[in-house]
Design a protein around this motif. Sequence first.
Motif, PDB file in Angstrom:
ATOM      1  N   SER A 147       0.865  -1.177   0.000  1.00  0.00           N
ATOM      2  CA  SER A 147       0.000   0.000   0.000  1.00  0.00           C
ATOM      3  C   SER A 147       0.900   1.224   0.000  1.00  0.00           C
ATOM      4  CB  SER A 147      -0.908  -0.007   1.236  1.00  0.00           C
ATOM      5  OG  SER A 147      -1.734   1.139   1.261  1.00  0.00           O
ATOM      6  N   ASP A 148       0.959   1.924  -1.121  1.00  0.00           N
ATOM      7  CA  ASP A 148       1.840   3.083  -1.299  1.00  0.00           C
ATOM      8  C   ASP A 148       0.994   4.351  -1.243  1.00  0.00           C
ATOM      9  OD1 ASP A 148       3.625   5.028  -2.036  1.00  0.00           O
ATOM     10  OD2 ASP A 148       4.444   3.947  -3.745  1.00  0.00           O
ATOM     11  N   ILE A 149       1.185   5.158  -0.189  1.00  0.00           N
ATOM     12  CA  ILE A 149       0.391   6.376  -0.033  1.00  0.00           C
ATOM     13  C   ILE A 149       1.216   7.629  -0.290  1.00  0.00           C
ATOM     14  CG2 ILE A 149      -1.187   5.278   1.607  1.00  0.00           C
ATOM     15  CD1 ILE A 149       0.294   6.758   3.859  1.00  0.00           C
ATOM     16  N   THR A 150       2.425   7.458  -0.822  1.00  0.00           N
ATOM     17  CA  THR A 150       3.304   8.618  -1.033  1.00  0.00           C
ATOM     18  C   THR A 150       2.769   9.578  -2.090  1.00  0.00           C
ATOM     19  OG1 THR A 150       4.633   7.326  -2.605  1.00  0.00           O
ATOM     20  CG2 THR A 150       5.380   7.392  -0.313  1.00  0.00           C
ATOM     21  N   ALA A 151       1.883   9.104  -2.973  1.00  0.00           N
ATOM     22  CA  ALA A 151       1.321   9.971  -4.012  1.00  0.00           C
ATOM     23  C   ALA A 151      -0.137  10.325  -3.726  1.00  0.00           C
ATOM     24  CB  ALA A 151       1.430   9.289  -5.377  1.00  0.00           C
ATOM     25  N   ALA A 164      -5.892   0.227   6.113  1.00  0.00           N
ATOM     26  CA  ALA A 164      -6.037  -0.017   4.674  1.00  0.00           C
ATOM     27  C   ALA A 164      -4.944  -0.955   4.168  1.00  0.00           C
ATOM     28  CB  ALA A 164      -6.000   1.310   3.921  1.00  0.00           C
ATOM     29  N   ALA A 165      -3.726  -0.786   4.674  1.00  0.00           N
ATOM     30  CA  ALA A 165      -2.633  -1.675   4.277  1.00  0.00           C
ATOM     31  C   ALA A 165      -2.912  -3.096   4.737  1.00  0.00           C
ATOM     32  CB  ALA A 165      -1.314  -1.176   4.853  1.00  0.00           C
ATOM     33  N   VAL A 323       2.162  -7.632   4.922  1.00  0.00           N
ATOM     34  CA  VAL A 323       1.881  -6.501   4.050  1.00  0.00           C
ATOM     35  C   VAL A 323       2.902  -5.392   4.305  1.00  0.00           C
ATOM     36  CG1 VAL A 323      -0.573  -7.035   3.955  1.00  0.00           C
ATOM     37  CG2 VAL A 323       0.281  -5.441   5.694  1.00  0.00           C
ATOM     38  N   LEU A 324       2.938  -4.428   3.384  1.00  0.00           N
ATOM     39  CA  LEU A 324       3.900  -3.331   3.494  1.00  0.00           C
ATOM     40  C   LEU A 324       3.204  -2.007   3.206  1.00  0.00           C
ATOM     41  CD1 LEU A 324       7.547  -3.192   2.322  1.00  0.00           C
ATOM     42  CD2 LEU A 324       5.983  -1.464   1.463  1.00  0.00           C
ATOM     43  N   LEU A 325       3.419  -1.026   4.065  1.00  0.00           N
ATOM     44  CA  LEU A 325       2.926   0.333   3.870  1.00  0.00           C
ATOM     45  C   LEU A 325       4.103   1.244   3.556  1.00  0.00           C
ATOM     46  CD1 LEU A 325       0.695   2.565   4.050  1.00  0.00           C
ATOM     47  CD2 LEU A 325       1.310   2.762   6.475  1.00  0.00           C
ATOM     48  N   LYS A 326       4.017   1.988   2.461  1.00  0.00           N
ATOM     49  CA  LYS A 326       5.039   2.963   2.096  1.00  0.00           C
ATOM     50  C   LYS A 326       4.462   4.355   2.279  1.00  0.00           C
ATOM     51  CE  LYS A 326       8.235   4.298  -1.612  1.00  0.00           C
ATOM     52  NZ  LYS A 326       8.645   4.038  -3.030  1.00  0.00           N
TER      53      LYS A 326
END
Length: 328
Positions: A147-151, A164-165, A323-326
């Motif tokens: 889950s990438d939230i950087t953008a 969410a992740a 899982v992974l969160l960015k």
Amino acid sequence: MAFDLVKFNAQVYTAMTETVDQQLEAFNAASNNALMLAPSNANMGDFALEASFKLISGLVRRRDVNNGTDPVTPTRLQQLKAASVKVAAGTPPITFEPAQYRWILDSPERAAVVIAEQLAAAMLQDQLNTAVRGLVAALSGNADVVSDITASTVKTPTIATLTAAASKFGDRVSSLAAWIVHSKTMNDIWQDALKNGQNLFRFGDVAVMEDQFGRRFIMSDIPALMVPATTGETPTPAAYYALGLVPQAALVEPNNDFDATMVDATGHQNIQRTYQAEWSYNLGLLGYTWDMASGGSSPTDAALGTSANWKKVATSNKDTAGVLLKSE
């Protein structure tokens, strides 16, 4: 007092082993067993292979009761092979001068205790760093658990973005047991919890922190949890990783091959003694295998942190490490 090399090495090894064993059980329990730092074992060769059975696709079918003569396509029972990789480690040469101890009527064996205590802590930290490095590499290479939230609009981690992740695991979300986070990520989550009036953390006991689902937070400024934006001695992180892990997501297994030696050196004002040790341990990740062809044996930190060297072997993502969160 005469210096006894055999006794010195035995003191280092005994004190170090006792310290490590005491800390292993405490750490495993604190992490909800997400990161398993195991007692010593003996893994032969560069890799350790473990076979498991692949999930059978279409195991339940419909059959025609009125026409029982039509053939049915068989499905094979297949095995998956997951490989853990052997990581070689050691100390730099550690030099001290026995005369300094004798001068103050102390024993050179006192250095054994100092070396053992510091070496035990350094070994555990190295195992933790290596496990997280491998997990970040494996999970970041599997887009379905990232889950990438950087953008996005909300770029920093919150309780909502963590949830969410975790939802990447669908109906198996409850299997996630712990979060491995950087201190920057942890502070962002604390601020979000305070801002929204959520009573999710026991601030009186920061050693054990949990989210609303009872998942432990393990906070450590592990280098692999940072994505550097610049190079140099003190790179500025561009993003941070948070790992949501199931029990036994990573297994670090020492190989009971600890070896150490001590040598004397002359030609200086005082006789010098130099201590050096080496050992190895295996790293395995749940649902992923070490690619023996591309990753090779005796890997460097760079190789362990390369996504291409960890291949997913589990049929379902829900049977993998987590899982992974960015986030920023």
